[in-house]
Enzyme design. Sequence first.
Site, mmCIF file in Angstrom:
data_model
loop_
_atom_site.group_PDB
_atom_site.id
_atom_site.type_symbol
_atom_site.label_atom_id
_atom_site.label_comp_id
_atom_site.label_asym_id
_atom_site.label_seq_id
_atom_site.Cartn_x
_atom_site.Cartn_y
_atom_site.Cartn_z
ATOM 1 N N LYS A 48 0.838 -1.209 0.000
ATOM 2 C CA LYS A 48 0.000 0.000 0.000
ATOM 3 C C LYS A 48 0.870 1.256 0.000
ATOM 4 C CE LYS A 48 -3.777 -2.433 2.297
ATOM 5 N NZ LYS A 48 -4.341 -2.862 3.592
ATOM 6 N N GLN B 32 -3.799 -1.632 9.977
ATOM 7 C CA GLN B 32 -3.806 -2.929 9.291
ATOM 8 C C GLN B 32 -4.515 -3.983 10.130
ATOM 9 O OE1 GLN B 32 -2.829 -3.626 6.131
ATOM 10 N NE2 GLN B 32 -3.556 -5.717 6.440
ATOM 11 N N ASP C 167 -9.977 4.092 5.230
ATOM 12 C CA ASP C 167 -10.199 2.651 5.084
ATOM 13 C C ASP C 167 -11.661 2.293 5.423
ATOM 14 O OD1 ASP C 167 -9.159 0.173 4.369
ATOM 15 O OD2 ASP C 167 -8.627 -0.369 6.427
#
Lengths: 375, 375
Positions: B126, B170, B193
């Site tokens: 990413k 994450q 996200d």
Amino acid sequence: MSGVLDAFRGGEATARYADHARLARVGITTGECTSRGIDRLGASHILCEGGSMSTENRPTENVSTKNLSTQTAPARIIDGRAIADAALADLSVRTRQFRDEAGHVPCLAAVIVGADPASKAYVQMKAKRSVAVGMTSRTVELPVSTTTEELVGVLRALSADPSIDGILLQHPVPDHIDERAAFDAISADKDVDGVTSASFAAMALTGGGFESCTPSGILRLLDATGVELSGKHAVVVGRSPILGLPMGMLLLRRGATVTYCHSRTVDLAAHVASADVVIAAVGVPELIKGAWIKPGAVVIDAGYNEGNVGDVEYAAALPHAGAITPVPGGVGPMTVAVLLEQTLAAAVRAADVRACSENHDSRVEPDPAIASDRL
Amino acid sequence: MSGVLDAFRGGEATARYADHARLARVGITTGECTSRGIDRLGASHILCEGGSMSTENRPTENVSTKNLSTQTAPARIIDGRAIADAALADLSVRTRQFRDEAGHVPCLAAVIVGADPASKAYVQMKAKRSVAVGMTSRTVELPVSTTTEELVGVLRALSADPSIDGILLQHPVPDHIDERAAFDAISADKDVDGVTSASFAAMALTGGGFESCTPSGILRLLDATGVELSGKHAVVVGRSPILGLPMGMLLLRRGATVTYCHSRTVDLAAHVASADVVIAAVGVPELIKGAWIKPGAVVIDAGYNEGNVGDVEYAAALPHAGAITPVPGGVGPMTVAVLLEQTLAAAVRAADVRACSENHDSRVEPDPAIASDRL
């Protein structure tokens, strides 16, 4: 105080403090809190009168709400009025004990915008019920011209008012108001109607917050039928933010396979026909046809349309359903019971916070003499 | 500046700034942003190599992403890599123009707890992609012993840091950490996200917030097939807070009839067999059997299991599906593209807020001379 208050937390408390004479008056007998929540006989044995189920011609057998969860034969009519009355009787006892212990009377504030007669009647009924269980209520009536900003201001002021434990904004509000912005102006710890974004997310993701009252009440009715939701296919017809959507999330958390149907659904009949549990929450008179119901399915009708008609074709559904809620006397009474239960829960939490705060203050505040010594 | 920034808002911007040479390199031709997103031929014409789709043996016909939405014949393979590359190419152009106009380089902060190799590889990938489109990235690596409180502290600090535009935690975090508390420590305006409770509620209730990246990317892949979601029956297999749950909510907002299936579902085969759109998001290798797929259904496989195996029995599903994503090269690439698109969107919003704030300051700040006169 904390130890005493433990007895009141959540809706799971037993009715060990129950006033048995009072319970008997609402159709409940025996030493534990038991209820004639469900009549094991067919619809012909139940008469609807004045919005509640008549007790005429009923068998004398009473079914414990505890025992209902293990019964195997499906009940026929889910008597929401009786189940709600049992919950309110229990709540009344717990509320009075909380008042004695905490020295605070739980207060529900209801806000209504405009003069819709049905909405006003709902708010008056909720206020009346809150008083009946030993709470106080405050009704804030705002003109139909109220702006979103003004309504948000009122809701924020109530959120900040320590005398208020729970806040209800009567739905619907006039079209020019941003209802979501208004709902979200209610503090999460006073959102006893379970309408804020925070409460919705908690219902879906974590549990533990206040639940949307009608869906939460419907879960209680389902539990009263004894149906084990885990693994069952539940079809929710309707996707409104305060009914259909949270209903599906609560059912999903209980392990049901959940289908959301709505106005765009193709072949609604086929979806309903595949359901073990049908939740009708769409506001269209008799949209759900009786012939669609799978034999033995549990049918919950959250619709309430003109002429005391629900969203389900009731008479036609009866021969197919394993259990069904009437309209009225099904979902409606339980909604109010959950609202008031959550108002007590909010009051208990607020009292806990105040107690913690006082303990904390007394613990950290130094003795003035010692403090001056240190200086 | 506001007028210029308008061109960058949302994911709807056209590729009118596209670098055509660059687009051609990723399999895109023509004057508008077009893409060979979907191969009309069968799986035998597509080779998976090194995690991305090979272009060998492909027909030269390219399908415009615009035209895809109106095509009637279903495509066969949904080439997520090509569709994502087109999105990234467009994003790259928009990012560089934003940098020129706003004088700020968008920055994505990625937080990783522990040393799981797969998670580290994801975060590195990413970060690499963010740099490739002209952003900067900051990776915060925390030891596996990090507590919830420490992680919350880090995420709050990043939320308050004006040099950071987007924050990614994450998933998964070690078991001892309260992941929900950590997610909710991310400021909603940097939740690129789409994992916070606020973002989830917005996806379900109102739209307009940041969307959970994988579900949002899946919607883009579905749109690329040309399927009209409204009225279709979508079966989502999986109910995780960052994948299955938001996926269903987004599909519902698009008018699909949505069924959530999961580990407690009885007769998964029958539910899948009734679906026009199947979303596999459960993380069990080949749980969804090919024979279950309704002829012509669109199958999206969000699973990624050891050995490059998805949640769908891919080879067996191919003869039935109208369109299907491969694993890898399907859902994964689009997830990253959405993450970075939302990072740019966050940077644009933050720049707007700064611009408004500066304008506001300059408007209300009195001229010192006048101010002293008034004194």
